[in-house]
Scaffold this active site. Structure first.
Site, PDB file in Angstrom:
ATOM      1  N   CYS A   1      -6.965   9.654   8.621  1.00 44.21           N
ATOM      2  CA  CYS A   1      -6.277   9.022   9.736  1.00 44.21           C
ATOM      3  C   CYS A   1      -6.523   9.777  11.037  1.00 44.21           C
ATOM      4  O   CYS A   1      -6.646  11.002  11.038  1.00 44.21           O
ATOM      5  CB  CYS A   1      -4.783   8.965   9.456  1.00 44.21           C
TER       6      CYS A   1
ATOM      7  N   LYS B   1       0.826  -1.207   0.000  1.00 45.92           N
ATOM      8  CA  LYS B   1       0.000   0.000   0.000  1.00 45.92           C
ATOM      9  C   LYS B   1       0.863   1.260   0.000  1.00 45.92           C
ATOM     10  O   LYS B   1       0.662   2.185  -0.790  1.00 45.92           O
ATOM     11  CB  LYS B   1      -0.912  -0.004   1.227  1.00 45.92           C
ATOM     12  N   ASN B   2       1.822   1.317   0.925  1.00 48.68           N
ATOM     13  CA  ASN B   2       2.603   2.536   1.089  1.00 48.68           C
ATOM     14  C   ASN B   2       3.564   2.797  -0.065  1.00 48.68           C
ATOM     15  O   ASN B   2       4.048   3.921  -0.222  1.00 48.68           O
ATOM     16  CB  ASN B   2       3.377   2.486   2.410  1.00 48.68           C
TER      17      ASN B   2
ATOM     18  N   ARG C   1      -8.707  -0.326   4.019  1.00 52.04           N
ATOM     19  CA  ARG C   1      -7.840   0.690   3.419  1.00 52.04           C
ATOM     20  C   ARG C   1      -6.475   0.113   3.080  1.00 52.04           C
ATOM     21  O   ARG C   1      -5.795   0.617   2.164  1.00 52.04           O
ATOM     22  CB  ARG C   1      -7.654   1.880   4.368  1.00 52.04           C
TER      23      ARG C   1
ATOM     24  N   ASP D   1       3.806   1.550  12.232  1.00 48.92           N
ATOM     25  CA  ASP D   1       2.639   0.898  11.629  1.00 48.92           C
ATOM     26  C   ASP D   1       2.421  -0.522  12.147  1.00 48.92           C
ATOM     27  O   ASP D   1       1.406  -1.144  11.833  1.00 48.92           O
ATOM     28  CB  ASP D   1       2.770   0.857  10.102  1.00 48.92           C
TER      29      ASP D   1
END
Length: 416
Positions: free
Chosen positions: A116, A22-23, A397, A305
């Protein structure tokens, strides 16, 4: 129902494949705006944040198509400079489009991004760094505009190695006039992936994987095909679940080279780690041990994370653990939900003090953000009885199908 239901207390056994990152993919999708042509991005995860980015690219005039886990972006025509709406408000990473749009058309108007609740995460670092490159920024209550005739290279030292601000400067510098030097740059693997993508498209970038990046602007970038690396946070979440639940699992295509801090932590807690060319395995045969003190840090320290997930595991570890959170000031939102499950946790400023219990109890809990939601799933899988995690959309997400992946590992888990 927007929830995940599970019956915990079972050992995890089996294997599952780790999705694309994702990142990494979000700034790469933003970078496709700099290329007047077609980019093919492989190993793209089908997650909510990617769909939001797809919507934004389409609103700007791009054509975006899917084929399996391959996404094709045709940015030949970009005819819009304004970004607002639900996709911006729900996704923090929409700010990545700022540097790319300034590099492509020199003008952006956008609402402040959201997505967020883990901390303030101001975009001041993004705006300040871009202003050094000649960008004029006008801020209002709910939105801002940014304009520049021609981006200029600059020698700039980041006050903090922000991943997002570093990515925005890289995107802006790729087509800027002159040379940009970014000092105290973030060096997370996602920064490396963005630089690799841009270099494959013809960008001139030196110092990748270091804290000093040098980008000499080029006149144009060309079409490119690129494969996104696998997601280190998803892999870490599943590895931590094995610590909390015990068992024996294998994570196919786990990005081992980016998991060193977690692997060392897992070993200290009692996990037996095996690594081969196909991925990473972990065996946990007895109750895990507490970590006296774990501190989140920028890469290559322990990632923030994964802090919520490791807290869920520490809640059932033998002994007392301390977590010190140094990145985001509001990462402990999960504590009240874990307490509903019987966890013994107290917080003081940026520290959490955890006394491990043999077993948590199933409960109905609420996800408030992405990683905390995944951590509640980890807690539920280790708990006795039924756990319901509400607000599944937060988890979606970043996790392509967390229920499918945990079922592959033997868990009793389904969408509610």
């Amino acid at each position: 129902m927007d929830s995940i239901h599970m019956y915990g207390g079972n050992f995890l056994r089996g294997e599952t494949k780790i999705q694309g990152s994702k990142n990494a993919v979000l700034p790469i999708l933003a970078a496709s705006l700099l290329i007047k042509g077609t980019c093919v991005i492989e190993n793209c995860p089908r997650i909510a944040d990617v769909y939001h980015m797809q919507n934004l690219l389409q609103e700007l005039g791009c054509t975006v198509t899917w084929s399996g886990n391959q996404i094709t972006v045709d940015a030949s025509y970009v005819n819009e400079n304004s970004m607002g709406g639900e996709s911006v408000r729900r996704m923090r990473s929409s700010v990545m489009l700022l540097g790319a749009l300034l590099g492509r058309i020199g003008e952006v108007a956008m609402t402040y991004p959201g997505g967020c609740v883990i901390g303030k995460r101001p975009i001041d670092l993004h705006l300040t760094s871009l202003s050094q490159m000649g960008v004029e920024i006008v801020e209002e209550e709910y939105h801002f505009t940014a304009k520049v005739k021609k981006l200029k290279g600059v020698d700039y030292t980041m006050p903090f190695p922000s991943v997002g601000a570093t990515e925005n400067m890289i995107l802006a510098a790729a087509l800027a006039e002159g040379t940009t030097v970014i000092r105290n740059a973030a060096k997370e693997p996602e920064i490396t992936a963005l630089c690799e993508f841009l270099k494959a498209a013809g960008a001139n970038i030196e110092g990748v994987e270091t804290k000093v990046l040098t980008i000499t602007g080029v006149k144009e970038l060309h079409e490119v095909k690129y494969k996104v690396p696998n997601d280190r946070i998803v892999a870490g979440t599943y590895l931590i679940a094995a610590l909390a639940c015990s068992g024996s699992i294998f994570l196919e295509q786990a990005p081992i080279e980016h998991l060193h801090a977690l692997i060392e932590t897992a070993k200290h807690m009692g996990g037996n780690i095996t690594v081969n060319g196909d991925g990473l395995g972990i065996d946990v045969i007895r109750r895990i041990k507490a970590i006296p003190c774990l501190k989140t840090e920028v890469y290559d320290g322990f990632p923030t994370d994964l802090q919520s997930q490791i807290m869920a595991a520490m809640a059932v570890a033998k002994g007392e653990s301390i977590i010190e959170e140094t990145i985001f000031e509001n990462r402990f939102r999960i504590v009240d939900e874990l307490r509903k499950m019987g966890a013994d946790i107290r917080t003081e400023k940026n520290r959490a003090y955890i006394i491990g219990r043999k077993r948590l109890e199933g409960a109905v809990v609420e996800a408030e953000e992405l990683r905390g939601g995944a951590a509640l799933v980890v807690a539920g899988l280790s708990a006795k009885g039924k756990t319901v995690v509400n607000n599944r959309h937060f988890i979606e997400r970043g996790y392509e199908d967390i229920c499918r992946d945990f079922r592959n590992l033997g868990a009793d888990i389904n969408i509610g």
